[in-house]
Design a protein around this motif. Structure first.
Motif, PDB file in Angstrom:
ATOM      1  N   ILE A  26      60.921 -47.778  26.966  1.00 55.23           N
ATOM      2  CA  ILE A  26      60.592 -46.586  26.468  1.00 55.23           C
ATOM      3  C   ILE A  26      61.108 -46.373  25.371  1.00 55.23           C
ATOM      4  CG2 ILE A  26      60.220 -43.970  26.740  1.00 55.23           C
ATOM      5  CD1 ILE A  26      60.310 -44.735  29.916  1.00 55.23           C
ATOM      6  N   GLY A  28      62.276 -43.585  21.903  1.00 55.09           N
ATOM      7  CA  GLY A  28      62.302 -42.250  21.553  1.00 55.09           C
ATOM      8  C   GLY A  28      62.645 -42.345  20.023  1.00 55.09           C
ATOM      9  N   ARG A 160      60.379 -38.084  27.742  1.00 53.30           N
ATOM     10  CA  ARG A 160      59.802 -39.439  27.974  1.00 53.30           C
ATOM     11  C   ARG A 160      59.592 -39.968  29.330  1.00 53.30           C
ATOM     12  NH1 ARG A 160      59.199 -39.281  22.346  1.00 53.30           N
ATOM     13  NH2 ARG A 160      60.899 -38.791  21.194  1.00 53.30           N
ATOM     14  N   THR A 163      57.508 -37.853  31.435  1.00 53.11           N
ATOM     15  CA  THR A 163      55.953 -38.314  30.985  1.00 53.11           C
ATOM     16  C   THR A 163      55.527 -39.281  31.778  1.00 53.11           C
ATOM     17  OG1 THR A 163      56.190 -37.059  28.804  1.00 53.11           O
ATOM     18  CG2 THR A 163      54.427 -38.760  29.222  1.00 53.11           C
ATOM     19  N   TYR A 164      56.608 -40.510  31.717  1.00 57.33           N
ATOM     20  CA  TYR A 164      56.026 -41.794  32.370  1.00 57.33           C
ATOM     21  C   TYR A 164      55.886 -41.280  34.072  1.00 57.33           C
ATOM     22  CZ  TYR A 164      56.810 -45.925  34.882  1.00 57.33           C
ATOM     23  OH  TYR A 164      56.815 -46.908  35.851  1.00 57.33           O
ATOM     24  N   LEU A 235      58.884 -31.935  24.069  1.00 57.97           N
ATOM     25  CA  LEU A 235      59.652 -32.419  22.878  1.00 57.97           C
ATOM     26  C   LEU A 235      59.456 -31.805  21.737  1.00 57.97           C
ATOM     27  CD1 LEU A 235      58.061 -36.195  23.325  1.00 57.97           C
ATOM     28  CD2 LEU A 235      60.252 -35.707  23.519  1.00 57.97           C
ATOM     29  N   LEU A 242      56.122 -36.716  19.735  1.00 53.40           N
ATOM     30  CA  LEU A 242      55.312 -37.576  20.958  1.00 53.40           C
ATOM     31  C   LEU A 242      55.292 -39.100  20.284  1.00 53.40           C
ATOM     32  CD1 LEU A 242      54.080 -37.058  23.680  1.00 53.40           C
ATOM     33  CD2 LEU A 242      51.923 -37.121  22.189  1.00 53.40           C
ATOM     34  N   ASN A 246      53.819 -45.095  24.220  1.00 53.79           N
ATOM     35  CA  ASN A 246      54.850 -45.181  25.288  1.00 53.79           C
ATOM     36  C   ASN A 246      54.017 -45.179  26.471  1.00 53.79           C
ATOM     37  OD1 ASN A 246      57.435 -45.440  24.298  1.00 53.79           O
ATOM     38  ND2 ASN A 246      57.747 -43.225  24.140  1.00 53.79           N
ATOM     39  N   VAL A 249      51.909 -42.238  28.224  1.00 53.08           N
ATOM     40  CA  VAL A 249      51.587 -41.022  27.760  1.00 53.08           C
ATOM     41  C   VAL A 249      50.083 -40.441  27.371  1.00 53.08           C
ATOM     42  CG1 VAL A 249      51.792 -39.967  25.130  1.00 53.08           C
ATOM     43  CG2 VAL A 249      53.727 -41.174  26.205  1.00 53.08           C
TER      44      VAL A 249
END
Length: 359
Positions: A26, A28, A160, A163-164, A235, A242, A246, A249
């Motif tokens: 992932i 960032g 993140r 979100t996953y 975020l 964003l 990833n 997403v």
């Protein structure tokens, strides 16, 4: 071969966790997450990652170190497809763990060199713990090295991973709920979790020992649900962006857009002009993000009519119309002035960390 009329369950609706998992990388803006390995565990000691564990998680340093080692072993065992009996580190309820090493290429202290070079740029770990396939829930925890707390790294990593976790299977885990447990005195972490959309769910009285003050303290449980969590706002509240390639997403955004459409339909005709405008703006923002056009998404939000903004502010103020509490940190008021400054580029420089609690 199935017989006529037989209902074959969709894997996305299954309450069974897969026998093995691929822990995805992932990205960032400040950090990169990769699957944690057993070789990373000594680096956690080098990072002094268990400093003030009682203030951050309520465990003593030895217990915190022991559970981190167990979590990484469980994550590796799941990646290798080992059953609990084979790995010796499984859970009798067949709950699993995913562990990521947190890496950074940042030069946050401005000394001209990348941070954490002595540990291969690793500054800590982030975990999804007790992944419960039946209840579709998991607990999230970040453990950072002592010198890397309070600098915004967890704010970059956690949304993140969330979100996953919420993204529908197979792109994500398809979770319904993600939660945290925080000592009552760790107000800084609780504030961060609130800003990510977590809400207090309950209090475990005198569940932890405060060794600094020699007394028991409460543990605060906070959680967020799939239809509450906003991948964009979580975020944007911190000036972060964003990254649409990833894992999970696009799927999470599509699910969020669908949820917003349902909510807008349920609101009916009240404040039609303002709410319809706000709903269209949210939908267009998410659609733009799905296409990978994050700038267009933010422009669409900023161009929203003043009537919609005022309506949003009223809804967040009373905390009733959409079920979010008044203190939810990424309400529309924060939206309008959130991401224009990358606050995390300077946060934490020169700060004394002896009493730092936030991970």
């Amino acid at each position: 071969m199935s017989q006529a009329g037989e209902i074959i369950p969709n894997i996305a609706d299954s309450r069974e966790l897969p026998a093995s998992i691929v822990v995805p990388g992932i990205r960032g803006e400040m950090v990169t997450l990769r699957p944690a390995t057993l070789e990373d565990l000594p680096r956690m000691d080098e990072l002094d990652a268990y400093y003030n564990a009682s203030g951050i998680t309520g465990k003593d340093a030895a217990a915190e170190r022991a559970v981190v080692h167990a979590w990484v072993h469980r994550s590796v065992a799941w990646e290798q497809g080992q059953t609990p009996a084979q790995s010796g580190v499984g859970d009798p309820e067949a709950r699993r763990t995913m562990a990521w090493a947190v890496l950074t290429n940042a030069d946050h202290d401005g000394d001209g060199e990348r941070d954490a070079q002595t540990t291969g740029n690793m500054i800590g770990m982030v975990f999804l713990i007790d992944i419960d396939g039946w209840g579709k829930s998991a607990r999230i925890q970040v453990v950072l090295g002592h010198d890397y707390r309070g600098r915004g790294y967890s704010r970059d990593a956690m949304p993140r991973v969330l979100t996953y976790g919420f993204a529908p299977h197979p792109a994500g885990l398809g979770l319904h709920r993600i939660w945290v447990a925080v000592p009552e005195k760790n107000t800084r972490s609780r504030s961060v979790y609130r800003s990510l959309g977590f809400v207090p769910e309950g209090t475990s009285r005198d569940a932890l020992w405060d060794d600094q003050n020699n007394k028991y303290m409460d543990q605060i449980v906070m959680g967020t649900l799939a239809d509450e969590y906003d991948p964009v706002a979580s975020l944007d509240a911190f000036g972060l962006h964003l990254i649409t390639d990833n894992p999970g997403v696009k799927e999470a955004l599509a699910a969020r857009e669908h949820s917003l459409a349902i909510q807008q339909g349920a609101l009916g005709s009240d404040s039609a002009d303002g709410r319809a405008d706000g709903g269209a703006s949210a939908a267009s923002e998410l659609a733009a993000a799905i296409r990978g056009d994050a700038d267009r998404a933010r422009d669409g939000r900023d161009a929203r009519s003043e009537s919609a903004k005022r309506d949003d502010e009223a809804r967040f103020a009373d905390g009733n119309a959409d079920g979010r509490p008044q203190s939810w940190a990424y309400g529309s008021d924060n939206h309008s002035k959130s991401s224009k400054q990358a606050w995390w580029r300077t946060l934490g420089r020169g700060r004394k960390r002896d009493n730092e609690e936030e991970q």
